[in-house]
Write a protein that holds these residues in place. Structure first.
Motif, PDB file in Angstrom:
ATOM      1  N   MET A   1       0.847  -1.194   0.000  1.00 22.47           N
ATOM      2  CA  MET A   1       0.000   0.000   0.000  1.00 22.47           C
ATOM      3  C   MET A   1       0.882   1.244   0.000  1.00 22.47           C
ATOM      4  O   MET A   1       1.918   1.258   0.654  1.00 22.47           O
ATOM      5  N   THR A   3       2.152   4.568   1.266  1.00 21.07           N
ATOM      6  CA  THR A   3       2.043   5.364   2.484  1.00 21.07           C
ATOM      7  C   THR A   3       2.696   6.708   2.205  1.00 21.07           C
ATOM      8  O   THR A   3       3.376   6.870   1.193  1.00 21.07           O
ATOM      9  N   ALA A   5       5.194   7.701   3.350  1.00 19.10           N
ATOM     10  CA  ALA A   5       6.640   7.497   3.320  1.00 19.10           C
ATOM     11  C   ALA A   5       7.130   6.933   1.989  1.00 19.10           C
ATOM     12  O   ALA A   5       8.311   7.032   1.683  1.00 19.10           O
ATOM     13  N   LEU A  13       9.408   0.772  -3.993  1.00 18.98           N
ATOM     14  CA  LEU A  13      10.317  -0.107  -3.272  1.00 18.98           C
ATOM     15  C   LEU A  13       9.633  -1.456  -3.061  1.00 18.98           C
ATOM     16  O   LEU A  13       8.502  -1.528  -2.581  1.00 18.98           O
ATOM     17  N   TRP A  17       8.612  -7.862   2.641  1.00 18.83           N
ATOM     18  CA  TRP A  17       7.284  -7.710   3.238  1.00 18.83           C
ATOM     19  C   TRP A  17       6.177  -8.015   2.228  1.00 18.83           C
ATOM     20  O   TRP A  17       5.012  -8.026   2.588  1.00 18.83           O
ATOM     21  N   PRO A  27      15.664  -5.360  -0.032  1.00 15.96           N
ATOM     22  CA  PRO A  27      14.685  -4.588  -0.808  1.00 15.96           C
ATOM     23  C   PRO A  27      15.338  -3.954  -2.051  1.00 15.96           C
ATOM     24  O   PRO A  27      16.531  -3.655  -2.052  1.00 15.96           O
TER      25      PRO A  27
ATOM     26  N   PRO B   2       4.032  -3.816   6.230  1.00 17.91           N
ATOM     27  CA  PRO B   2       5.123  -3.121   6.923  1.00 17.91           C
ATOM     28  C   PRO B   2       6.267  -2.904   5.948  1.00 17.91           C
ATOM     29  O   PRO B   2       6.695  -3.825   5.259  1.00 17.91           O
ATOM     30  N   THR B   3       6.742  -1.711   5.843  1.00 16.46           N
ATOM     31  CA  THR B   3       7.909  -1.437   5.004  1.00 16.46           C
ATOM     32  C   THR B   3       9.031  -1.012   5.931  1.00 16.46           C
ATOM     33  O   THR B   3       8.805  -0.715   7.103  1.00 16.46           O
ATOM     34  N   PRO B   4      10.259  -0.953   5.406  1.00 21.14           N
ATOM     35  CA  PRO B   4      11.349  -0.471   6.248  1.00 21.14           C
ATOM     36  C   PRO B   4      11.043   0.907   6.818  1.00 21.14           C
ATOM     37  O   PRO B   4      11.519   1.283   7.880  1.00 21.14           O
ATOM     38  N   ALA B   5      10.192   1.666   6.113  1.00 20.91           N
ATOM     39  CA  ALA B   5       9.906   3.026   6.575  1.00 20.91           C
ATOM     40  C   ALA B   5       8.899   3.066   7.718  1.00 20.91           C
ATOM     41  O   ALA B   5       8.808   4.063   8.421  1.00 20.91           O
TER      42      ALA B   5
END
Lengths: 430, 430
Positions: A1, A3, A5, A13, A17, A27, B2-5
């Motif tokens: 999704m 975000t 960020a 990216l 995950w 990644p 969940p991303t690294p961010a």
């Protein structure tokens, strides 16, 4: 999704995950993917994994655009199928007029992806959705959105919400016709015309066209499908002519929209009524972009024969799985189930088996068949007489029926060449 | 996802990129949610929206933990149901021994959420998955994971992968028994014992227990379900005793695991064979946490009667929709479809209608019924004789059957009180 960020749809990216991305890999940006040299057949990507074949995607985008252009129509392909900004971009780049959505939530994704013209082929009436649409319109210069209205009750909901706002846009709307026993849409001409007049006289909305969906009762029998879709399109034309004669449309051009993914040739021939102002005929087909190996393959084959098309759409979407167990003769369990695959129209079909990088096409005669799905497993039955017997560690490609309900089970899909080497990726945001 | 961010599972960021979050609202942290004063009934949240009832969640967590504890068993609830770190945390806080997963991808989420003990109740054999598991084990101090093996072919795959690695862990494994015509798992005692010996003698793995899944052929008929699950559990005990007698288990305690969400009482009584070392009986039921209004409600009602339980699990999951159209007598279209709801076991059931903040419980006698789902719509049929007629703008709550296939259609769910005020939220990461 997406975000706040990571709103980068051009170069998103990707990482572990995402289901189907190697858990042990770092990644990567989409633009870095091709140089990794990953191949679905070599074991670097955990299965199940849904992949898109670049050659078929490219073919389908051009095929559908040409189909519409040859008939003087524009495309607003349904974005609910893929919910993928990269695929929206390819559809727009191929010449689509805009993108269709099913909700304000879906529209938001399109707007972030750069969509400037959109239909919401659905009723909008909830306060939270009207507020969301108003905000998107206020924040996005040049954005044009029309949604469906099919009742005075819905119009009154919109007016009531607007009365609570200090500032609110005048919403562009299409009047939806429907079929008795079907889904949404006004059933009757007199009711539809009365609604058109109510819309015309309301300060909350501008009536900019008419809409219907012909695909609900599709049978695959050309005569029956033609009879039902012609009847609906005749009603749509009659309504458009009557509303035009009364001066109820409130824009320089009138939108006439129809078209699912099964019978779009039948409606395409009747989308340009002779009105007093220009007509924008908008086809909304969404599944064409990937097509499938089941329901739409059969229906579009019939359609192509009906049209005398030289070629057809090509299935672009496959779900690759691994054989995790062969616990008894004639039964193999595959790593892929209800969480990974469409099963709402029919079960998937085994297409190919790969062993040591070699792809073997499977017979399409029922000797290999998926007999059931659990959440995480597919039950592959195969006849003992088959020359090729699945073994633990083999890869099995499954063809799906109904792309919409496979797309929504993934957050990304690699785009592969015909040898299943990863060239690119798209992301999904349901 | 969940991303690294944004890896913060305790206090995740929620925003309009999530279906069901108000498009016009600013992003918020989970911890800021309660003070917004949002209520599902007041129109601030766009529908459809899946919600969890706090009271039922709390009840179910305690009920299931007590059920296991009273029988001397531990819980490793199946995380595939929810894929929600906040719910994993509540399960662990309630006393669960660990969490079960269906894949290395799912395990990764659990590890990020703090899970220290895990089962993968599935075969692991692909190179990408073995590499992913090895990496998670290497990076996570104290992490313990056991996965299933059901064939020598799978063991050879694991050994072949390990031979390509400079460093690789010795994987802990459970030997899986299965049923003819069923899913994975060894069919025959002699084959199972031979596999146990092969596992014992392989340097790639450590055999730490046995496993089966009794829930595939569940009928709801207590006698038939007891007969089939007792037969399977008897085989599991026989295998555990034989392997123990030969010294094939390689840990201080032996794991014996079974238990889906339908017949867990039947297996719970037979999960502690008298071995030469301590036995850890692990129930894996996953659906108990939210329960449902359909399949599991019926089965657990039978189960509770069988056990003489004073109370039962409570349905915690509801999907709220809005009436978008009432286009003909007896038919209403709701904003919620195959993208929002389970439909793999049966169609959802109308539970309640809310108008102007007032909730009316609907009769459970077939007068209100969902007759079909499209991707984005539910077709609600209601009898003309009903006192209450749905109107455009009414809210309709639907009860689902099979939580797993509703959870995977959402990225977040608000947790609400009994008046549908938003107290908290959980996130899902499929």
């Amino acid at each position: 999704m997406p975000t706040p960020a990571d709103p980068d749809f051009d170069d998103p990216l990707l990482g572990p995950w995402l289901k189907g991305y190697p858990t042990a890999a770092e990644p990567l940006r989409r633009s870095q993917l091709k140089r990794q040299g990953w191949c679905v057949l070599d074991g670097q990507l955990p299965l199940p994994l849904a992949v898109l074949k670049q050659s078929a995607l490219t073919h389908n985008l051009a095929w559908m655009q040409a189909f519409a252009a040859e008939r003087g129509l524009a495309l607003a392909p349904h974005g609910k199928t893929t919910m993928s900004p990269q695929l929206f971009r390819r559809q727009l780049d191929a010449g689509a007029w805009g993108i269709t959505f099913a909700s304000v939530f879906q529209l938001r994704l399109g707007v972030l992806a750069g969509v400037q013209r959109a239909l919401i082929a659905n009723q909008v009436q909830q306060a939270a959705d009207l507020a969301g649409l108003a905000r998107l319109l206020a924040q996005t210069a040049g954005l044009r959105v029309a949604f469906l209205v099919d009742s005075v009750a819905q119009l009154r909901q919109i007016e009531a919400w607007r009365a609570t706002q200090r500032q609110a846009p005048v919403f562009e709307v299409l009047l939806e016709l429907g079929v008795a026993g079907g889904r949404t849409g006004v059933r009757d001409h007199a009711d539809a015309l009365a609604l058109a007049r109510a819309l015309r006289s309301s300060p909350a909305v501008r009536l900019v066209g008419v809409e219907c969906y012909e695909g609900l009762g599709v049978t695959g029998d050309s005569a029956a499908d033609a009879a039902s879709s012609h009847a609906l399109m005749d009603r749509l034309q009659t309504l458009a002519l009557a509303a035009d004669a009364e001066g109820l449309f409130e824009d320089d051009e009138v939108i006439v929209s129809a078209g699912g993914s099964a019978l779009f040739d039948l409606v395409a021939a009747r989308m340009k009524p002779a009105l007093s102002r220009p007509v924008r005929g908008l086809l909304r087909s969404g599944c064409y972009v990937t097509h499938d190996h089941g329901h739409y393959r059969r229906l579009v084959h019939t359609l192509a024969q009906r049209c005398g098309c030289a070629d057809e759409l090509q299935p672009a979407l496959e779900v690759w799985t691994s054989v995790q167990s062969v616990p008894e003769p004639g039964l193999a369990l595959l790593t892929g189930g209800r969480r990974d695959l469409s099963f709402d129209i029919e079960l998937p079909r085994p297409l190919a088996l790969a062993r040591a990088g070699q792809v073997h096409t499977l017979p399409d005669d029922g000797r290999w068949r998926i007999r059931g799905l659990n959440d995480q497993h597919a039950h592959l039955r195969f006849d003992d007489v088959s020359d090729l017997q699945p073994q633990v560690g083999d890869l099995v490609a499954l063809g799906i029926s109904h792309p919409c309900t496979t797309f929504d089970k993934w957050h990304w899909m690699p785009v592969v060449d015909d040898d299943y080497r990863v060239l690119d990726a798209v992301t999904m945001h349901f």
